[in-house]
Design a protein around this motif. Structure first.
Motif, PDB file in Angstrom:
ATOM      1  N   SER A  70       1.073  -1.369   0.084  1.00 17.60           N
ATOM      2  CA  SER A  70       0.212   0.320  -0.164  1.00 17.60           C
ATOM      3  C   SER A  70       1.118   1.673  -0.310  1.00 17.60           C
ATOM      4  O   SER A  70       0.612   2.884  -0.340  1.00 17.60           O
ATOM      5  CB  SER A  70      -0.809   0.153   1.515  1.00 17.60           C
ATOM      6  OG  SER A  70      -0.096   0.169   2.172  1.00 17.60           O
ATOM      7  N   LYS A  71       1.658   1.223   0.703  1.00 11.59           N
ATOM      8  CA  LYS A  71       3.197   2.672   0.829  1.00 11.59           C
ATOM      9  C   LYS A  71       3.718   2.410  -0.592  1.00 11.59           C
ATOM     10  O   LYS A  71       4.936   3.875  -0.663  1.00 11.59           O
ATOM     11  CB  LYS A  71       3.718   2.487   1.609  1.00 11.59           C
ATOM     12  CG  LYS A  71       2.912   2.213   2.820  1.00 11.59           C
ATOM     13  CD  LYS A  71       3.873   2.907   4.249  1.00 11.59           C
ATOM     14  CE  LYS A  71       2.931   2.991   5.589  1.00 11.59           C
ATOM     15  NZ  LYS A  71       3.007   2.660   7.463  1.00 11.59           N
ATOM     16  N   ALA A  72       4.325   1.795  -1.575  1.00  7.77           N
ATOM     17  CA  ALA A  72       4.970   1.773  -2.606  1.00  7.77           C
ATOM     18  C   ALA A  72       4.872   2.763  -3.353  1.00  7.77           C
ATOM     19  O   ALA A  72       5.854   3.682  -3.735  1.00  7.77           O
ATOM     20  CB  ALA A  72       4.531  -0.207  -3.590  1.00  7.77           C
ATOM     21  N   GLY A  73       3.922   3.461  -3.404  1.00  7.60           N
ATOM     22  CA  GLY A  73       3.435   5.041  -4.064  1.00  7.60           C
ATOM     23  C   GLY A  73       4.269   5.371  -3.655  1.00  7.60           C
ATOM     24  O   GLY A  73       4.240   6.852  -4.056  1.00  7.60           O
ATOM     25  N   LEU A  74       4.581   5.559  -1.910  1.00 11.23           N
ATOM     26  CA  LEU A  74       5.387   6.793  -1.648  1.00 11.23           C
ATOM     27  C   LEU A  74       7.042   6.635  -1.569  1.00 11.23           C
ATOM     28  O   LEU A  74       7.690   7.316  -1.475  1.00 11.23           O
ATOM     29  CB  LEU A  74       5.048   6.948  -0.093  1.00 11.23           C
ATOM     30  CG  LEU A  74       3.437   6.669   0.029  1.00 11.23           C
ATOM     31  CD1 LEU A  74       3.156   6.774   1.562  1.00 11.23           C
ATOM     32  CD2 LEU A  74       2.787   8.195  -0.351  1.00 11.23           C
ATOM     33  N   PHE A  75       7.719   4.813  -2.230  1.00  4.13           N
ATOM     34  CA  PHE A  75       8.847   5.182  -1.482  1.00  4.13           C
ATOM     35  C   PHE A  75       9.208   5.605  -3.045  1.00  4.13           C
ATOM     36  O   PHE A  75       8.986   6.104  -4.515  1.00  4.13           O
ATOM     37  CB  PHE A  75       9.181   3.634  -2.250  1.00  4.13           C
ATOM     38  CG  PHE A  75      10.832   3.492  -2.818  1.00  4.13           C
ATOM     39  CD1 PHE A  75      11.382   3.161  -1.551  1.00  4.13           C
ATOM     40  CD2 PHE A  75      10.750   3.068  -3.881  1.00  4.13           C
ATOM     41  CE1 PHE A  75      12.663   3.152  -2.368  1.00  4.13           C
ATOM     42  CE2 PHE A  75      11.889   2.564  -4.259  1.00  4.13           C
ATOM     43  CZ  PHE A  75      13.020   2.730  -3.730  1.00  4.13           C
ATOM     44  N   ASP A  76      10.819   6.557  -2.321  1.00  4.46           N
ATOM     45  CA  ASP A  76      11.097   7.480  -3.708  1.00  4.46           C
ATOM     46  C   ASP A  76      12.798   7.240  -3.865  1.00  4.46           C
ATOM     47  O   ASP A  76      13.425   7.670  -2.065  1.00  4.46           O
ATOM     48  CB  ASP A  76      10.237   8.902  -3.185  1.00  4.46           C
ATOM     49  CG  ASP A  76      12.193   9.882  -3.779  1.00  4.46           C
ATOM     50  OD1 ASP A  76      12.726   9.984  -4.484  1.00  4.46           O
ATOM     51  OD2 ASP A  76      12.053  11.274  -2.730  1.00  4.46           O
ATOM     52  N   ALA A  84      16.768   0.138   2.909  1.00  2.71           N
ATOM     53  CA  ALA A  84      16.409   1.334   4.392  1.00  2.71           C
ATOM     54  C   ALA A  84      14.996   1.058   4.265  1.00  2.71           C
ATOM     55  O   ALA A  84      14.387   1.327   5.236  1.00  2.71           O
ATOM     56  CB  ALA A  84      17.019   2.503   4.124  1.00  2.71           C
ATOM     57  N   TRP A  85      13.838   1.597   3.769  1.00  6.51           N
ATOM     58  CA  TRP A  85      13.088   1.976   3.087  1.00  6.51           C
ATOM     59  C   TRP A  85      11.966   0.395   3.704  1.00  6.51           C
ATOM     60  O   TRP A  85      11.056   1.369   4.739  1.00  6.51           O
ATOM     61  CB  TRP A  85      12.645   1.957   1.532  1.00  6.51           C
ATOM     62  CG  TRP A  85      10.635   2.338   1.894  1.00  6.51           C
ATOM     63  CD1 TRP A  85      10.705   3.955   2.394  1.00  6.51           C
ATOM     64  CD2 TRP A  85       9.852   1.625   1.069  1.00  6.51           C
ATOM     65  NE1 TRP A  85       9.311   3.422   1.583  1.00  6.51           N
ATOM     66  CE2 TRP A  85       8.513   2.678   1.503  1.00  6.51           C
ATOM     67  CE3 TRP A  85       9.800   0.410   1.004  1.00  6.51           C
ATOM     68  CZ2 TRP A  85       7.413   1.847   0.558  1.00  6.51           C
ATOM     69  CZ3 TRP A  85       8.641  -0.044   0.198  1.00  6.51           C
ATOM     70  CH2 TRP A  85       7.027   1.078   0.334  1.00  6.51           C
ATOM     71  N   ILE A  86      12.499  -0.329   3.674  1.00  4.06           N
ATOM     72  CA  ILE A  86      11.606  -2.131   3.709  1.00  4.06           C
ATOM     73  C   ILE A  86      11.896  -1.440   5.404  1.00  4.06           C
ATOM     74  O   ILE A  86      11.416  -2.175   6.360  1.00  4.06           O
ATOM     75  CB  ILE A  86      12.390  -3.169   3.434  1.00  4.06           C
ATOM     76  CG1 ILE A  86      11.609  -3.123   1.777  1.00  4.06           C
ATOM     77  CG2 ILE A  86      11.592  -4.094   3.929  1.00  4.06           C
ATOM     78  CD1 ILE A  86      11.059  -3.935   0.500  1.00  4.06           C
ATOM     79  N   PHE A  87      12.953  -1.106   5.686  1.00  7.02           N
ATOM     80  CA  PHE A  87      13.705  -1.475   7.410  1.00  7.02           C
ATOM     81  C   PHE A  87      12.896  -0.569   7.884  1.00  7.02           C
ATOM     82  O   PHE A  87      11.835  -0.779   9.545  1.00  7.02           O
ATOM     83  CB  PHE A  87      14.820  -1.290   6.833  1.00  7.02           C
ATOM     84  CG  PHE A  87      15.335  -0.663   9.208  1.00  7.02           C
ATOM     85  CD1 PHE A  87      15.542  -1.589   9.503  1.00  7.02           C
ATOM     86  CD2 PHE A  87      15.421   0.130   9.195  1.00  7.02           C
ATOM     87  CE1 PHE A  87      16.010  -1.253  10.984  1.00  7.02           C
ATOM     88  CE2 PHE A  87      15.522   1.453  10.679  1.00  7.02           C
ATOM     89  CZ  PHE A  87      15.513   0.036  11.221  1.00  7.02           C
ATOM     90  N   THR A  88      12.893   0.639   7.255  1.00  9.82           N
ATOM     91  CA  THR A  88      11.455   1.584   8.119  1.00  9.82           C
ATOM     92  C   THR A  88      10.303   1.208   8.093  1.00  9.82           C
ATOM     93  O   THR A  88       9.233   1.562   9.507  1.00  9.82           O
ATOM     94  CB  THR A  88      11.459   2.945   7.838  1.00  9.82           C
ATOM     95  OG1 THR A  88      11.352   2.912   6.002  1.00  9.82           O
ATOM     96  CG2 THR A  88      12.895   3.592   7.208  1.00  9.82           C
ATOM     97  N   ILE A  89       9.704   0.394   7.161  1.00  8.46           N
ATOM     98  CA  ILE A  89       8.243   0.382   7.529  1.00  8.46           C
ATOM     99  C   ILE A  89       8.647  -1.397   8.887  1.00  8.46           C
ATOM    100  O   ILE A  89       7.629  -0.790   9.175  1.00  8.46           O
ATOM    101  CB  ILE A  89       7.665  -0.607   6.395  1.00  8.46           C
ATOM    102  CG1 ILE A  89       7.435   0.427   4.940  1.00  8.46           C
ATOM    103  CG2 ILE A  89       6.516  -1.971   5.797  1.00  8.46           C
ATOM    104  CD1 ILE A  89       7.540   0.103   4.045  1.00  8.46           C
ATOM    105  N   ALA A  90       9.470  -2.000   8.567  1.00 10.38           N
ATOM    106  CA  ALA A  90       9.401  -3.264  10.111  1.00 10.38           C
ATOM    107  C   ALA A  90       9.237  -2.060  10.708  1.00 10.38           C
ATOM    108  O   ALA A  90       8.604  -2.223  11.896  1.00 10.38           O
ATOM    109  CB  ALA A  90      10.635  -3.735   9.770  1.00 10.38           C
ATOM    110  N   ARG A  91      10.446  -1.906  11.368  1.00  5.44           N
ATOM    111  CA  ARG A  91      11.012  -0.597  12.739  1.00  5.44           C
ATOM    112  C   ARG A  91       9.735   0.491  12.758  1.00  5.44           C
ATOM    113  O   ARG A  91       9.107   0.415  13.584  1.00  5.44           O
ATOM    114  CB  ARG A  91      11.643   0.530  11.805  1.00  5.44           C
ATOM    115  CG  ARG A  91      12.312   1.411  13.306  1.00  5.44           C
ATOM    116  CD  ARG A  91      13.606   3.065  12.798  1.00  5.44           C
ATOM    117  NE  ARG A  91      12.249   3.758  11.525  1.00  5.44           N
ATOM    118  CZ  ARG A  91      12.696   4.887  11.093  1.00  5.44           C
ATOM    119  NH1 ARG A  91      13.824   4.643  11.217  1.00  5.44           N
ATOM    120  NH2 ARG A  91      11.878   5.566  10.422  1.00  5.44           N
TER     121      ARG A  91
END
Lengths: 195, 216
Positions: A70-76, A84-91
């Protein structure tokens, strides 16, 4: 899907980024399945080591991958690397889970993401490109011994996890902490002045 | 704005790892608003986090996990940038991160001569209290030590103590036995965001007299 290049690590980063973008722009389920198969089992380990039960960790890993969808569109990719982006989702999910436990029964939610969104103040970011940050981090980590890399992992888990490591390795908790400090100092030295 | 005093690296790492309680998190986030150097350090640690996550040994997912997640995908609505902002309780305070500006805050209240305090209400239970402290020029703060720790982020004005001079953007960590004698040396009010765990122990006669008044 994505062409392999000789430089393994770089192509990995680019490959994950391309998969996330495929999910964002085309709702590409094949790309999603590839991300799921790689990251869900690792996020599960992350949640297990953060104290979740086998079943909860499984559910949280699923929840994290739903968030990736659902957040893939926010990935920049210009502002953060894919892992790192996936880490921040898990964090952020881990923070959310801990809070849910604390306010058991009370029915409200606070979005975690904004708490990590820091508007740039009067000074702009020094502006190292993401790829530069990624490659510096990668290089720095490869210069650490395997032991030190394992100790760096501990910075991402709380005291309980440190105590478990101490028990597994049969060394005092204080030794775990001093090894962590040494490894972090080494890592910082290797990362150099990022600005 | 030149920043001379930064949070220790361990705090920046713990921030990036998501291990700080909310009150401490707010203090670090406030420092980051004005400090590009620490923003870069946090960003680097998030990339280390990514490398750590990618390097963890996988734990096999339960059978059918992917299938059940895939079945749920259609019901998901794609996230858009940010949810609409709520009324901002601290909109008038410069230097705070956006998410903190939205927290409810009490009114300024007098706590000691020339010193006012404005509590910030966190949306989650935290063992760290967060408040704004406004001190008039020339105020000499009572000497104190801490039973816990105290993080101060200067939003405006400046103060000086044995550890140096602290202006806008600077971060000061007081722990345990640091004996603080703080002097507000800016012409204007000095406003700080403070995250505090434990209690202050005020030293000296006047401190002991004031202590009951300063239960913050």
């Amino acid at each position: 899907m994505v062409n392999e290049t000789p430089n393994g690590a770089t192509s990995d980063a680019a490959r994950w980024a391309a998969l996330i973008e495929a999910v964002a722009t085309r709702r590409d389920r094949e790309a999603f399945a590839t991300l799921f198969e790689h990251f869900a089992p690792r996020i599960k380990t992350f949640m297990r080591r953060s104290g979740a039960s086998e079943q909860s960790a499984d559910e949280f890993a699923q929840e994290a991958l739903l968030a990736v969808w659902s957040k893939a569109g926010l990935f920049d990719p210009a502002s953060v690397g894919a892992t790192a982006w996936i880490f921040t989702i898990a964090r952020n999910l881990r923070i959310d889970v801990l809070r849910r436990e604390k306010r058991a029964g009370r029915d409200y939610t606070v979005e975690i993401d904004p708490e990590f969104h820091v508007d740039e103040g009067p000074l702009p970011d020094a502006g190292l490109a993401v790829s530069q940050v990624e490659s510096r981090v990668r290089n720095a980590l490869t210069h650490l011994s395997e032991d030190q890399q394992r100790v760096i992992e501990l910075s991402f888990f709380d005291e309980k996890a440190h105590a478990e490591i101490a028990q597994t390795l049969q060394i005092p908790l204080g030794t775990v902490k001093s090894r962590l400090r040494l490894a972090m100092n080494r890592l910082r030295g290797l990362l150099g002045d990022l600005s | 704005m030149t920043i001379h005093h930064h949070p220790p690296e361990e705090l920046l790492t713990a921030f990036a790892a998501g291990l700080l309680d909310l009150g401490q998190h707010v203090a670090i986030a406030t420092h980051l608003v004005g400090c590009a150097r620490c923003r870069d350090a946090v960003r680097a640690m998030e990339h280390v986090g990514g490398a750590v996550l990618a390097g963890l040994l996988p734990t096999a997912m339960s059978g059918g996990a992917l299938a059940s997640v895939e079945a749920g995908l259609d019901r998901l609505v794609a996230a858009t940038t940010s949810p609409p902002r709520r009324a901002a309780g601290l909109a008038d305070v410069p230097g705070l991160p956006q998410f903190v500006r939205e927290y409810p805050a009490g009114p300024w209240r007098w706590i000691a001569p020339k010193v006012h305090l404005r509590p910030i209400q966190l949306p989650e239970a935290s063992s760290t209290r967060v408040f704004l402290l406004k001190s008039r020029s020339g105020t000499k703060m009572i000497e104190h030590t801490h039973t816990g720790f105290e993080m101060s982020c200067v939003l405006s004005g400046s103060f000086v103590h044995a550890g140096g001079h602290f202006g806008p953007g600077d971060f000061d960590l007081g722990e345990g036995d640091d004996d603080h004698e703080i002097m507000i040396d800016s012409q204007d009010d000095c406003i700080c965001l403070i995250a505090m765990q434990g209690d202050l122990k005020l030293n000296g006669m006047i401190g002991r007299l004031l202590q009951p008044l300063i239960r913050m």
